[in-house]
Design a protein around this motif. Structure first.
Motif, PDB file in Angstrom:
ATOM      1  N   PHE A  11       0.830  -1.205   0.000  1.00 36.24           N
ATOM      2  CA  PHE A  11       0.000   0.000   0.000  1.00 36.24           C
ATOM      3  C   PHE A  11       0.865   1.255   0.000  1.00 36.24           C
ATOM      4  N   SER A  12       0.393   2.273  -0.694  1.00 37.71           N
ATOM      5  CA  SER A  12       1.029   3.585  -0.643  1.00 37.71           C
ATOM      6  C   SER A  12      -0.053   4.649  -0.699  1.00 37.71           C
ATOM      7  N   ILE A  13       0.212   5.778  -0.046  1.00 37.24           N
ATOM      8  CA  ILE A  13      -0.757   6.870   0.034  1.00 37.24           C
ATOM      9  C   ILE A  13      -0.182   8.091  -0.681  1.00 37.24           C
ATOM     10  N   ALA A  14      -0.955   8.621  -1.615  1.00 35.65           N
ATOM     11  CA  ALA A  14      -0.519   9.776  -2.405  1.00 35.65           C
ATOM     12  C   ALA A  14      -1.259  11.029  -1.957  1.00 35.65           C
ATOM     13  N   ALA A  15      -0.620  12.174  -2.149  1.00 36.42           N
ATOM     14  CA  ALA A  15      -1.234  13.445  -1.760  1.00 36.42           C
ATOM     15  C   ALA A  15      -2.241  13.926  -2.792  1.00 36.42           C
ATOM     16  N   SER A  16      -2.046  13.549  -4.061  1.00 38.40           N
ATOM     17  CA  SER A  16      -2.963  14.005  -5.111  1.00 38.40           C
ATOM     18  C   SER A  16      -3.098  12.939  -6.186  1.00 38.40           C
ATOM     19  N   ALA A  17      -4.170  13.066  -6.980  1.00 36.96           N
ATOM     20  CA  ALA A  17      -4.432  12.096  -8.051  1.00 36.96           C
ATOM     21  C   ALA A  17      -3.356  12.151  -9.128  1.00 36.96           C
ATOM     22  N   ASP A  18      -2.664  13.270  -9.242  1.00 39.22           N
ATOM     23  CA  ASP A  18      -1.602  13.397 -10.246  1.00 39.22           C
ATOM     24  C   ASP A  18      -0.477  12.385 -10.016  1.00 39.22           C
ATOM     25  N   GLU A  19      -0.314  11.942  -8.788  1.00 42.69           N
ATOM     26  CA  GLU A  19       0.710  10.945  -8.480  1.00 42.69           C
ATOM     27  C   GLU A  19       0.252   9.542  -8.864  1.00 42.69           C
ATOM     28  N   VAL A  20      -1.063   9.346  -8.838  1.00 42.42           N
ATOM     29  CA  VAL A  20      -1.613   8.006  -9.063  1.00 42.42           C
ATOM     30  C   VAL A  20      -1.744   7.679 -10.546  1.00 42.42           C
ATOM     31  N   THR A  21      -2.230   8.638 -11.324  1.00 37.19           N
ATOM     32  CA  THR A  21      -2.565   8.393 -12.726  1.00 37.19           C
ATOM     33  C   THR A  21      -1.431   7.776 -13.533  1.00 37.19           C
ATOM     34  N   PRO A  22      -0.221   8.379 -13.553  1.00 41.50           N
ATOM     35  CA  PRO A  22       0.833   7.795 -14.385  1.00 41.50           C
ATOM     36  C   PRO A  22       1.239   6.386 -13.959  1.00 41.50           C
ATOM     37  N   LYS A  23       1.213   6.118 -12.676  1.00 43.02           N
ATOM     38  CA  LYS A  23       1.600   4.780 -12.206  1.00 43.02           C
ATOM     39  C   LYS A  23       0.565   3.737 -12.610  1.00 43.02           C
ATOM     40  N   LEU A  24      -0.696   4.145 -12.619  1.00 46.21           N
ATOM     41  CA  LEU A  24      -1.745   3.220 -13.028  1.00 46.21           C
ATOM     42  C   LEU A  24      -1.662   2.946 -14.528  1.00 46.21           C
TER      43      LEU A  24
END
Length: 355
Positions: free
Chosen positions: A90-103
């Protein structure tokens, strides 16, 4: 006479020898058959041991807020070593901008994202993203460092600090403003921040400052400055605007998505995740104080803030047909307002995961 007796004895001996040989052959054949049967049984048992699936590496990302808060029990069980079915990270991101490219790049398998972003990703990747569940309903509020806002109309001419541009917060705010005759581009000034914490800092230091915030950041702001109050509940304002619509929809803040290829390649791991995540959400909603301690442990917000905020966070686990009905209606509203908000068009049926 003696010769005749000897001949008889010789015949008996020969018959006994033949019989013994036959019996010996039968015993040998029986032993051989039993050995073959044992080997066959072992061979049949061996594949079942080999086909038992090894734990799968599952990378999960959540945003720092209600989506991560619903996972804290799950996360704690993984960290304590009590979950061995799959290898969860699990990892917690501060914003969706961090999640999108990894997904998109396959660096994470499952992610909690804003509801409209899930639709954008589906359209951008030609259906390579599926939504597993709705995890957060409306959690957006207008808060004020003062007492000038009593209705949506009172926002006219004001500056609103907000974060979440290009995702659910922006489109929900624009929809509510437009439904009340306020042009989001001309009648108000929306100052976008990269994180919710920046909005909290902005209104804390500004007299009569106004911000759009989700829980638990509303509680954080009110805790830091007693003069900050909740002025409007955007979920209630959304519902008011929907009364004139033919098909009512719910304000949905967040969903959990997964890469389609991960789902197809690891159906058991996805099922395991769904079961454990649902149990975590149920635990968080039933055990506020204990869940709040876990929220503090994972540095989402302090345990003290979480105790107050959790009941207002609308954390849910909605799947299947109910998820499809509520989410598709919400996306249709956003698409009618601004097609770009959902990536151009409402996703097809393959967007909605079904167990």
């Amino acid at each position: 006479m003696k010769k005749k007796i000897a001949a008889v004895l010789l015949s008996v001996l020969m018959a006994s020898s033949v019989l013994a040989g036959c019996l010996g052959g039968q015993e040998s054949q029986t032993e051989e058959t039993e050995t073959q049967e044992q080997e066959t049984q072992e061979a049949e048992e061996q594949p079942s041991q080999e086909t038992e699936a090894d734990p799968v590496d599952v990378d999960v990302m959540a945003l720092k807020g209600p989506t991560a808060m619903g996972m804290v029990k799950f996360m704690d069980e993984v960290d304590s070593g009590s979950v061995t079915s799959e290898n969860y990270n699990f990892s917690i991101a501060a914003s969706a901008d961090e999640v999108t490219p990894k997904l998109v790049q396959g660096e994470t398998d499952i992610a909690a994202v804003p509801a409209n972003l899930a639709s954008v990703l589906y359209n951008k990747t030609q259906g390579q993203v599926e939504v597993l569940a709705v995890n957060t309903l409306g959690v957006l509020y207008i808060v004020e460092n003062g007492d000038t806002v009593q209705s949506v109309e009172d926002l006219r001419g004001k500056t609103i600090y907000a974060s979440g541009k290009g995702s659910t917060p922006e489109y929900a705010l624009e929809y509510v403003l437009s439904a009340n005759g306020i042009d989001p581009e001309k009648d108000v000034t929306i100052e976008w921040k990269s994180e919710h914490s920046e909005c909290v800092a902005a209104i804390t230091s500004s007299e009569n400052g106004i911000a759009m915030l989700p829980q638990p950041f509303v509680t954080t702001a009110e805790t830091q400055n007693p003069s900050i109050r909740t002025a409007l509940d955007l979920t209630e304002e959304w519902d008011k605007a929907q009364k004139t619509e033919e098909n009512n929809s719910a304000l949905i803040t967040g969903v959990v998505v997964a890469r389609t290829d991960f789902i197809e390649e690891n159906p058991e791991a996805v099922e395991d995740f769904m079961t454990r995540y649902q149990e975590s959400v149920d635990y968080v909603n039933r055990n506020t104080e204990d869940a709040a301690e876990l929220v503090g442990k994972y540095d989402i917000v302090t345990a003290e803030v979480a105790k107050t905020a959790l009941p207002e966070c609308n954390i849910v686990f909605m799947e299947g047909e109910e998820m499809k009905e509520k989410l598709s209606g919400y996306l249709e509203v956003l698409g009618g307002q601004n097609p770009e908000a959902i990536g151009g068009e409402v996703p097809g049926d393959d967007f909605y995961y079904s167990r």
